[in-house]
Enzyme design. Structure first.
Site, PDB file in Angstrom:
ATOM      1  N   PRO A   1      28.623   4.196   0.897  1.00 32.99           N
ATOM      2  CA  PRO A   1      27.638   5.893   1.197  1.00 32.99           C
ATOM      3  C   PRO A   1      29.345   6.098   1.041  1.00 32.99           C
ATOM      4  O   PRO A   1      29.864   8.022  -0.061  1.00 32.99           O
ATOM      5  CB  PRO A   1      27.678   5.882   2.340  1.00 32.99           C
TER       6      PRO A   1
ATOM      7  N   GLU B   1      29.199  -2.862   9.044  1.00 31.71           N
ATOM      8  CA  GLU B   1      30.511  -1.594   9.172  1.00 31.71           C
ATOM      9  C   GLU B   1      31.060  -1.159   7.573  1.00 31.71           C
ATOM     10  O   GLU B   1      31.346  -0.438   7.391  1.00 31.71           O
ATOM     11  CB  GLU B   1      30.894  -0.841  10.188  1.00 31.71           C
TER      12      GLU B   1
ATOM     13  N   ARG C   1      21.636  -2.404 -19.298  1.00 32.53           N
ATOM     14  CA  ARG C   1      20.601  -1.853 -20.513  1.00 32.53           C
ATOM     15  C   ARG C   1      21.729  -0.759 -21.361  1.00 32.53           C
ATOM     16  O   ARG C   1      20.771  -0.629 -22.557  1.00 32.53           O
ATOM     17  CB  ARG C   1      19.651  -1.089 -19.732  1.00 32.53           C
TER      18      ARG C   1
ATOM     19  N   ASP D   1      17.053   9.952 -22.853  1.00 33.90           N
ATOM     20  CA  ASP D   1      16.812   9.375 -22.058  1.00 33.90           C
ATOM     21  C   ASP D   1      17.470  10.607 -21.015  1.00 33.90           C
ATOM     22  O   ASP D   1      18.047  11.180 -21.238  1.00 33.90           O
ATOM     23  CB  ASP D   1      17.393   7.896 -21.455  1.00 33.90           C
TER      24      ASP D   1
HETATM   25  N1  SAM Z   1      29.946   2.695   7.825  1.00 34.63           N
HETATM   26  C1  SAM Z   1      29.515   3.075   6.634  1.00 34.63           C
HETATM   27  C2  SAM Z   1      29.625   4.617   6.306  1.00 34.63           C
HETATM   28  O1  SAM Z   1      29.440   5.548   6.692  1.00 34.63           O
HETATM   29  O2  SAM Z   1      30.273   4.846   5.111  1.00 34.63           O
HETATM   30  C3  SAM Z   1      28.234   2.472   6.209  1.00 34.63           C
HETATM   31  C4  SAM Z   1      28.048   1.061   5.507  1.00 34.63           C
HETATM   32  S1  SAM Z   1      26.359   0.247   5.152  1.00 34.63           S
HETATM   33  C5  SAM Z   1      25.924   0.298   7.048  1.00 34.63           C
HETATM   34  C6  SAM Z   1      27.066  -1.519   4.819  1.00 34.63           C
HETATM   35  C7  SAM Z   1      27.171  -1.626   3.077  1.00 34.63           C
HETATM   36  O3  SAM Z   1      25.697  -0.684   2.406  1.00 34.63           O
HETATM   37  C8  SAM Z   1      28.377  -0.995   2.854  1.00 34.63           C
HETATM   38  O4  SAM Z   1      29.611  -1.409   3.073  1.00 34.63           O
HETATM   39  C9  SAM Z   1      28.138  -0.693   1.564  1.00 34.63           C
HETATM   40  O5  SAM Z   1      28.055  -1.593   0.881  1.00 34.63           O
HETATM   41  C10 SAM Z   1      26.071   0.198   1.318  1.00 34.63           C
HETATM   42  N2  SAM Z   1      26.147   0.695   0.738  1.00 34.63           N
HETATM   43  C11 SAM Z   1      25.251   1.613   1.730  1.00 34.63           C
HETATM   44  N3  SAM Z   1      25.084   2.690   1.894  1.00 34.63           N
HETATM   45  C12 SAM Z   1      25.330   2.728  -0.247  1.00 34.63           C
HETATM   46  C13 SAM Z   1      25.454   4.102  -0.296  1.00 34.63           C
HETATM   47  N4  SAM Z   1      25.063   4.694  -0.815  1.00 34.63           N
HETATM   48  N5  SAM Z   1      25.934   3.548  -2.209  1.00 34.63           N
HETATM   49  C14 SAM Z   1      26.379   2.956  -1.977  1.00 34.63           C
HETATM   50  N6  SAM Z   1      26.152   0.997  -1.231  1.00 34.63           N
HETATM   51  C15 SAM Z   1      26.391   1.970  -0.044  1.00 34.63           C
END
Ligand code: SAM
Length: 239
Positions: A88, A115, A157, A172
């Site tokens: 994220p 995390e 795709r 699209d």
């Molecule tokens: N502690 C991190 C932070 O606050 O940035 C969040 C970790 S999240 C609980 C666990 C995993 O979910 C991340 O390492 C990633 O691989 C995935 N993830 C969660 N949200 C995501 C998003 N919006 N885009 C891409 N991957 C995501």
């Protein structure tokens, strides 16, 4: 194109073998390799995480396990293979990014959990490979697997021969060529009249010019209403 996915939940990627993606794999357009990160753990509990330095809640994925996994997977792969890290905290993943990935020979997707992954992994591999931290949206998922499926489907795709009708991608939402990056307008099919609602008359007029201009104006209207941040992107609107 070759895509390797590293995860602690390989079963999560099962849908990647269905539908359009499944066909692309069968046809050889897409080579998908899913790896279980725990295969690189070294203790009998197959541990892949530990407590965070500096304290705080949750667990962090260990760099030594990830490092060995990536070392082994990268053996024999081209040096322009990209390492894609869903997080994220990454750069927004958009249709423009998708178009760029279609051009690369291979991608390794590193699925985080808990995390996330120890940051030194990306410092280390970033010295030899392009490492892209990408976010699929402003919300937090429990792991990178769903984000990897999003990446996989969006990129696959656009690979040559994957869509039944190559033309359809051009119309699209976000497609640059015809819609200039705007959203696609509403679509309709048979029956012509359903529960007292009729298909817009212009669509059954047989006049291709009128249909095209109706679609263009609906696309502009929907973009302004749903995504004002995209602005007026249609080339003809920019003149
Ligand atoms: N502690 C991190 C932070 O606050 O940035 C969040 C970790 S999240 C609980 C666990 C995993 O979910 C991340 O390492 C990633 O691989 C995935 N993830 C969660 N949200 C995501 C998003 N919006 N885009 C891409 N991957 C995501």
């Amino acid at each position: 194109m070759r895509i390797d996915i590293v995860t602690v939940f390989p079963e999560y990627l099962a849908p990647a073998r269905l539908s359009l993606l499944g066909k692309a794999i069968t046809a050889g357009t897409l080579q998908l390799h899913v790896h279980d990160l725990r295969d690189w753990a070294t203790d009998r509990h197959r541990t892949i995480d530990d407590t965070p330095f500096g304290g705080g809640p949750g667990m962090v994925m260990r760099p030594d396990v990830w490092g060995q996994a990536l070392d082994d997977i990268l053996v024999g792969l081209p040096s322009d293979t990209r390492i894609v890290v869903p997080t994220p905290a990454g750069v927004p993943f958009t249709q423009r990014s998708v178009e760029q990935y279609v051009e690369v020979p291979g991608v390794i997707l590193a699925c985080g959990r808990y995390e996330g992954i120890d940051e030194r992994v990306w410092e280390h591999f970033g010295e030899r490979f392009a490492v892209d931290q990408i976010s699929i949206g402003d919300y937090v998922l429990a792991g990178g697997e769903v984000a990897s499926l999003v990446f996989l489907e969006a990129v696959a795709r656009l690979l040559p021969g994957v869509l039944g009708n190559e033309e359809s991608a051009l119309d699209d939402s976000f497609a640059k060529q015809r819609t200039g990056g705007a959203l696609e307008g509403p679509v309709y099919t048979k029956p012509r009249s359903w529960r007292g609602l009729d298909v817009p008359t212009v669509l059954v007029s047989g006049d291709h010019g009128k249909v095209a201009s109706w679609r263009a104006s609906e696309s502009t209207r929907r973009t302004a209403r749903n995504r004002p941040d995209l602005g007026s992107l249609r080339p003809e609107d920019q003149e």
